[in-house]
Design a protein around this motif. Structure first.
Motif, short mmCIF file in Angstrom:
data_model
loop_
_atom_site.label_atom_id
_atom_site.label_comp_id
_atom_site.label_asym_id
_atom_site.label_seq_id
_atom_site.Cartn_x
_atom_site.Cartn_y
_atom_site.Cartn_z
N ASP A 49 0.82 -1.21 0.00
CA ASP A 49 0.00 0.00 0.00
C ASP A 49 0.86 1.26 0.00
N ARG A 50 1.93 1.26 0.80
CA ARG A 50 2.82 2.42 0.84
C ARG A 50 3.43 2.68 -0.53
N GLU A 51 3.85 1.62 -1.22
CA GLU A 51 4.45 1.78 -2.54
C GLU A 51 3.42 2.28 -3.54
N ARG A 52 2.23 1.69 -3.50
CA ARG A 52 1.18 2.08 -4.45
C ARG A 52 0.76 3.53 -4.24
N ILE A 53 0.52 3.90 -2.98
CA ILE A 53 0.10 5.27 -2.68
C ILE A 53 1.25 6.24 -2.93
N GLY A 54 2.47 5.82 -2.59
CA GLY A 54 3.64 6.67 -2.85
C GLY A 54 3.82 6.97 -4.32
N ALA A 55 3.56 5.98 -5.17
CA ALA A 55 3.68 6.20 -6.61
C ALA A 55 2.68 7.25 -7.08
N VAL A 56 1.48 7.21 -6.53
CA VAL A 56 0.46 8.21 -6.90
C VAL A 56 0.90 9.59 -6.42
N VAL A 57 1.37 9.67 -5.19
CA VAL A 57 1.82 10.96 -4.63
C VAL A 57 2.95 11.53 -5.47
N ARG A 58 3.92 10.68 -5.83
CA ARG A 58 5.04 11.16 -6.64
C ARG A 58 4.58 11.58 -8.04
N SER A 59 3.69 10.82 -8.64
CA SER A 59 3.25 11.14 -10.00
C SER A 59 2.46 12.44 -10.05
N LEU A 60 1.77 12.78 -8.96
CA LEU A 60 0.99 14.02 -8.91
C LEU A 60 1.78 15.18 -8.30
N ASP A 61 3.01 14.91 -7.90
CA ASP A 61 3.88 15.92 -7.28
C ASP A 61 3.20 16.57 -6.07
N ILE A 62 2.62 15.74 -5.21
CA ILE A 62 1.96 16.23 -4.00
C ILE A 62 3.03 16.47 -2.95
N ARG A 63 2.97 17.63 -2.32
CA ARG A 63 3.96 17.99 -1.30
C ARG A 63 3.26 18.51 -0.06
N LEU A 64 3.84 18.19 1.10
CA LEU A 64 3.35 18.72 2.36
C LEU A 64 4.01 20.06 2.61
N GLU A 65 3.29 20.92 3.31
CA GLU A 65 3.85 22.22 3.68
C GLU A 65 3.94 22.30 5.19
N GLN A 66 4.92 23.04 5.67
CA GLN A 66 5.07 23.21 7.11
C GLN A 66 4.35 24.49 7.52
N ASP A 67 3.45 24.38 8.48
CA ASP A 67 2.72 25.53 8.99
C ASP A 67 3.70 26.43 9.74
N ALA A 68 3.77 27.69 9.34
CA ALA A 68 4.73 28.63 9.93
C ALA A 68 4.45 28.85 11.41
N ALA A 69 3.20 28.85 11.82
CA ALA A 69 2.85 29.13 13.21
C ALA A 69 3.13 27.95 14.14
N THR A 70 2.83 26.73 13.67
CA THR A 70 2.95 25.56 14.56
C THR A 70 4.16 24.68 14.25
N GLY A 71 4.69 24.79 13.04
CA GLY A 71 5.80 23.95 12.62
C GLY A 71 5.36 22.56 12.19
N ARG A 72 4.04 22.29 12.25
CA ARG A 72 3.53 20.97 11.86
C ARG A 72 3.36 20.88 10.35
N LEU A 73 3.50 19.66 9.83
CA LEU A 73 3.22 19.43 8.43
C LEU A 73 1.71 19.41 8.24
N VAL A 74 1.25 20.15 7.26
CA VAL A 74 -0.19 20.27 7.05
C VAL A 74 -0.52 20.17 5.57
N GLY A 75 -1.76 19.78 5.32
CA GLY A 75 -2.33 19.81 3.98
C GLY A 75 -1.48 19.14 2.94
N GLY A 76 -1.82 19.39 1.74
CA GLY A 76 -1.08 18.90 0.61
C GLY A 76 -1.21 19.90 -0.50
N ARG A 77 -0.25 19.96 -1.33
CA ARG A 77 -0.30 20.92 -2.42
C ARG A 77 0.08 20.20 -3.69
#
Length: 86
Positions: A49-77
């Motif tokens: 599952d990790r490989e399958r989902i990872g391939a989709v994430v890589r193919s769509l160039d999905i990236r997490l962003e770090q919230d400036a206020a909390t430092g947590r990884l949030v959302g996807g872009r």
């Protein structure tokens, strides 16, 4: 998809509760079929599952962003190029 739902329970307590006949009966009345896998098969399933989902994430160039206020990884872009009119 197509009306199917999956869930995993990774330790003995909840997994044991899932095997209880009363729990299984409740699931069956809701159209849920509880299935147990041995630990090695569970690890293999998770790795696949990790490989399958990872391939989709890589193919769509999905990236997490770090919230400036909390430092947590949030959302996807997804940065996709927009076709330009000629």
């Amino acid at each position: 998809m197509a009306g199917e739902r999956e869930a995993m329970v990774m330790n003995g307590g909840p997994a044991g509760a899932l095997r209880a006949s009363a729990t299984q009966e409740v699931f069956r009345t809701q159209g849920i079929l509880p299935v147990g896998l041995p630990p090695e098969e569970t690890r293999t399933l998770i790795a696949a599952d990790r490989e399958r989902i990872g391939a989709v994430v890589r193919s769509l160039d999905i990236r997490l962003e770090q919230d400036a206020a909390t430092g947590r990884l949030v959302g996807g872009r997804v940065e996709a190029s927009t076709p330009t009119a000629s």
